[in-house]
Scaffold this motif. Structure first.
Motif, PDB file in Angstrom:
ATOM      1  N   PRO A 101      36.046  38.476  41.820  1.00  0.00           N
ATOM      2  CA  PRO A 101      36.392  37.243  42.533  1.00  0.00           C
ATOM      3  C   PRO A 101      37.858  37.117  42.929  1.00  0.00           C
ATOM      4  CG  PRO A 101      35.902  36.778  40.239  1.00  0.00           C
ATOM      5  CD  PRO A 101      35.561  38.220  40.471  1.00  0.00           C
ATOM      6  N   THR A 102      38.743  37.928  42.360  1.00  0.00           N
ATOM      7  CA  THR A 102      40.143  37.854  42.765  1.00  0.00           C
ATOM      8  C   THR A 102      40.423  38.721  43.989  1.00  0.00           C
ATOM      9  OG1 THR A 102      40.760  39.587  41.188  1.00  0.00           O
ATOM     10  CG2 THR A 102      40.976  37.300  40.451  1.00  0.00           C
ATOM     11  N   SER A 103      39.475  39.557  44.371  1.00  0.00           N
ATOM     12  CA  SER A 103      39.674  40.433  45.539  1.00  0.00           C
ATOM     13  C   SER A 103      39.938  39.667  46.832  1.00  0.00           C
ATOM     14  CB  SER A 103      38.486  41.366  45.712  1.00  0.00           C
ATOM     15  OG  SER A 103      38.439  42.280  44.645  1.00  0.00           O
ATOM     16  N   PRO A 104      39.202  38.573  47.114  1.00  0.00           N
ATOM     17  CA  PRO A 104      39.514  37.827  48.337  1.00  0.00           C
ATOM     18  C   PRO A 104      40.939  37.272  48.343  1.00  0.00           C
ATOM     19  CG  PRO A 104      37.361  37.186  47.530  1.00  0.00           C
ATOM     20  CD  PRO A 104      38.001  38.042  46.465  1.00  0.00           C
ATOM     21  N   CYS A 105      41.413  36.845  47.179  1.00  0.00           N
ATOM     22  CA  CYS A 105      42.787  36.344  47.084  1.00  0.00           C
ATOM     23  C   CYS A 105      43.763  37.457  47.420  1.00  0.00           C
ATOM     24  CB  CYS A 105      43.049  35.805  45.684  1.00  0.00           C
ATOM     25  SG  CYS A 105      44.753  35.277  45.428  1.00  0.00           S
ATOM     26  N   TYR A 106      43.528  38.632  46.866  1.00  0.00           N
ATOM     27  CA  TYR A 106      44.394  39.774  47.128  1.00  0.00           C
ATOM     28  C   TYR A 106      44.383  40.122  48.613  1.00  0.00           C
ATOM     29  CZ  TYR A 106      46.350  44.482  46.806  1.00  0.00           C
ATOM     30  OH  TYR A 106      47.118  45.600  46.968  1.00  0.00           O
ATOM     31  N   GLU A 107      43.215  40.077  49.225  1.00  0.00           N
ATOM     32  CA  GLU A 107      43.098  40.401  50.646  1.00  0.00           C
ATOM     33  C   GLU A 107      43.915  39.427  51.493  1.00  0.00           C
ATOM     34  OE1 GLU A 107      42.423  42.380  53.950  1.00  0.00           O
ATOM     35  OE2 GLU A 107      41.750  43.090  52.011  1.00  0.00           O
ATOM     36  N   VAL A 108      43.840  38.142  51.182  1.00  0.00           N
ATOM     37  CA  VAL A 108      44.618  37.144  51.929  1.00  0.00           C
ATOM     38  C   VAL A 108      46.110  37.379  51.736  1.00  0.00           C
ATOM     39  CG1 VAL A 108      45.179  34.685  52.109  1.00  0.00           C
ATOM     40  CG2 VAL A 108      42.798  35.408  51.980  1.00  0.00           C
ATOM     41  N   LEU A 109      46.515  37.630  50.510  1.00  0.00           N
ATOM     42  CA  LEU A 109      47.938  37.897  50.253  1.00  0.00           C
ATOM     43  C   LEU A 109      48.415  39.121  51.019  1.00  0.00           C
ATOM     44  CD1 LEU A 109      48.191  37.155  46.428  1.00  0.00           C
ATOM     45  CD2 LEU A 109      49.169  35.823  48.302  1.00  0.00           C
TER      46      LEU A 109
ATOM     47  N   THR B 268      54.742  47.515  37.879  1.00  0.00           N
ATOM     48  CA  THR B 268      54.777  46.222  37.183  1.00  0.00           C
ATOM     49  C   THR B 268      53.393  45.794  36.692  1.00  0.00           C
ATOM     50  OG1 THR B 268      54.489  44.900  39.192  1.00  0.00           O
ATOM     51  CG2 THR B 268      56.755  45.460  38.558  1.00  0.00           C
ATOM     52  N   ARG B 269      52.444  46.713  36.736  1.00  0.00           N
ATOM     53  CA  ARG B 269      51.095  46.399  36.276  1.00  0.00           C
ATOM     54  C   ARG B 269      51.070  46.453  34.761  1.00  0.00           C
ATOM     55  NH1 ARG B 269      46.178  48.504  35.099  1.00  0.00           N
ATOM     56  NH2 ARG B 269      44.399  47.486  36.078  1.00  0.00           N
ATOM     57  N   GLY B 270      50.418  45.483  34.154  1.00  0.00           N
ATOM     58  CA  GLY B 270      50.330  45.429  32.701  1.00  0.00           C
ATOM     59  C   GLY B 270      49.554  46.608  32.141  1.00  0.00           C
ATOM     60  N   GLY B 271      49.760  46.888  30.874  1.00  0.00           N
ATOM     61  CA  GLY B 271      49.078  47.989  30.215  1.00  0.00           C
ATOM     62  C   GLY B 271      48.110  47.500  29.152  1.00  0.00           C
TER      63      GLY B 271
ATOM     64  N   SER C  18      41.049  48.803  30.553  1.00  0.00           N
ATOM     65  CA  SER C  18      41.203  50.158  31.075  1.00  0.00           C
ATOM     66  C   SER C  18      40.341  50.338  32.318  1.00  0.00           C
ATOM     67  CB  SER C  18      40.788  51.143  29.985  1.00  0.00           C
ATOM     68  OG  SER C  18      40.449  52.367  30.521  1.00  0.00           O
ATOM     69  N   GLY C  19      40.904  50.944  33.348  1.00  0.00           N
ATOM     70  CA  GLY C  19      40.164  51.207  34.579  1.00  0.00           C
ATOM     71  C   GLY C  19      40.107  50.037  35.539  1.00  0.00           C
ATOM     72  N   SER C  20      40.621  48.892  35.146  1.00  0.00           N
ATOM     73  CA  SER C  20      40.590  47.723  36.019  1.00  0.00           C
ATOM     74  C   SER C  20      41.610  47.872  37.140  1.00  0.00           C
ATOM     75  CB  SER C  20      40.896  46.450  35.233  1.00  0.00           C
ATOM     76  OG  SER C  20      41.016  45.362  36.111  1.00  0.00           O
ATOM     77  N   ARG C  21      41.172  47.590  38.357  1.00  0.00           N
ATOM     78  CA  ARG C  21      42.086  47.672  39.501  1.00  0.00           C
ATOM     79  C   ARG C  21      42.485  46.274  39.971  1.00  0.00           C
ATOM     80  NH1 ARG C  21      39.726  51.277  43.960  1.00  0.00           N
ATOM     81  NH2 ARG C  21      41.822  50.980  44.711  1.00  0.00           N
ATOM     82  N   ASP C  22      42.181  45.278  39.171  1.00  0.00           N
ATOM     83  CA  ASP C  22      42.443  43.894  39.535  1.00  0.00           C
ATOM     84  C   ASP C  22      43.942  43.670  39.725  1.00  0.00           C
ATOM     85  OD1 ASP C  22      42.695  41.092  39.698  1.00  0.00           O
ATOM     86  OD2 ASP C  22      40.881  40.847  38.504  1.00  0.00           O
ATOM     87  N   PHE C  23      44.323  43.170  40.894  1.00  0.00           N
ATOM     88  CA  PHE C  23      45.742  42.975  41.207  1.00  0.00           C
ATOM     89  C   PHE C  23      46.388  41.894  40.351  1.00  0.00           C
ATOM     90  CE2 PHE C  23      44.353  39.268  43.317  1.00  0.00           C
ATOM     91  CZ  PHE C  23      45.461  38.480  43.530  1.00  0.00           C
ATOM     92  N   MET C  24      45.593  41.038  39.730  1.00  0.00           N
ATOM     93  CA  MET C  24      46.152  39.947  38.939  1.00  0.00           C
ATOM     94  C   MET C  24      46.916  40.441  37.707  1.00  0.00           C
ATOM     95  SD  MET C  24      45.515  37.203  40.576  1.00  0.00           S
ATOM     96  CE  MET C  24      45.708  35.841  39.466  1.00  0.00           C
ATOM     97  N   PHE C  25      46.778  41.706  37.376  1.00  0.00           N
ATOM     98  CA  PHE C  25      47.468  42.246  36.213  1.00  0.00           C
ATOM     99  C   PHE C  25      48.884  42.701  36.526  1.00  0.00           C
ATOM    100  CE2 PHE C  25      42.956  42.925  35.023  1.00  0.00           C
ATOM    101  CZ  PHE C  25      42.942  42.046  33.956  1.00  0.00           C
ATOM    102  N   TYR C  26      49.305  42.566  37.775  1.00  0.00           N
ATOM    103  CA  TYR C  26      50.697  42.880  38.133  1.00  0.00           C
ATOM    104  C   TYR C  26      51.576  41.678  37.778  1.00  0.00           C
ATOM    105  CZ  TYR C  26      49.396  47.079  40.666  1.00  0.00           C
ATOM    106  OH  TYR C  26      48.943  48.336  40.989  1.00  0.00           O
ATOM    107  N   SER C  27      52.801  41.955  37.401  1.00  0.00           N
ATOM    108  CA  SER C  27      53.702  40.854  37.032  1.00  0.00           C
ATOM    109  C   SER C  27      54.683  40.512  38.145  1.00  0.00           C
ATOM    110  CB  SER C  27      54.463  41.208  35.755  1.00  0.00           C
ATOM    111  OG  SER C  27      55.258  42.364  35.963  1.00  0.00           O
ATOM    112  N   GLN C  28      54.816  41.381  39.151  1.00  0.00           N
ATOM    113  CA  GLN C  28      55.750  41.114  40.242  1.00  0.00           C
ATOM    114  C   GLN C  28      55.105  41.446  41.586  1.00  0.00           C
ATOM    115  OE1 GLN C  28      59.538  43.046  39.792  1.00  0.00           O
ATOM    116  NE2 GLN C  28      59.583  42.683  37.592  1.00  0.00           N
TER     117      GLN C  28
END
Length: 88
Positions: free
Chosen positions: A24-32, A43-46, A53-63
């Motif tokens: 569900p966060t993919s549409p947000c990423y696409e708009v951004l 800057t992606r969290g670990g 592990s293996g998640s490509r969700d952009f929400m895990f970036y900090s910057q």
């Protein structure tokens, strides 16, 4: 934002017969991305921060950063029908 996508009151997110969104966060990423905003590499969290592990969700970036050139290149995708083959 995720609640807005899931409720989809104006039929903006669940198009082409989709019943649910797997990410569900993919549409947000696409708009951004269309607006020239993108995550900063490195800057992606670990795993120590609880990132699956293996998640490509952009929400895990900090910057994130804004690039005018990217916005100009991607903004044409904001037109109805360009993404998701949605026509009005």
């Amino acid at each position: 934002f995720t609640k807005m996508v899931h409720e989809d009151r104006n039929r903006c997110w669940l198009v082409n017969g989709r019943q649910t969104l797997a990410q569900p966060t993919s549409p947000c990423y696409e708009v951004l991305r269309q607006l020239g905003v993108h995550p900063v590499k490195g800057t992606r969290g670990g795993a120590s921060e609880g990132v699956p592990s293996g998640s490509r969700d952009f929400m895990f970036y900090s910057q994130f950063t804004f690039t005018l050139e990217r916005m100009r290149k991607n903004s044409s995708r904001l037109k109805i029908g360009v993404i998701g083959n949605r026509r009005k």
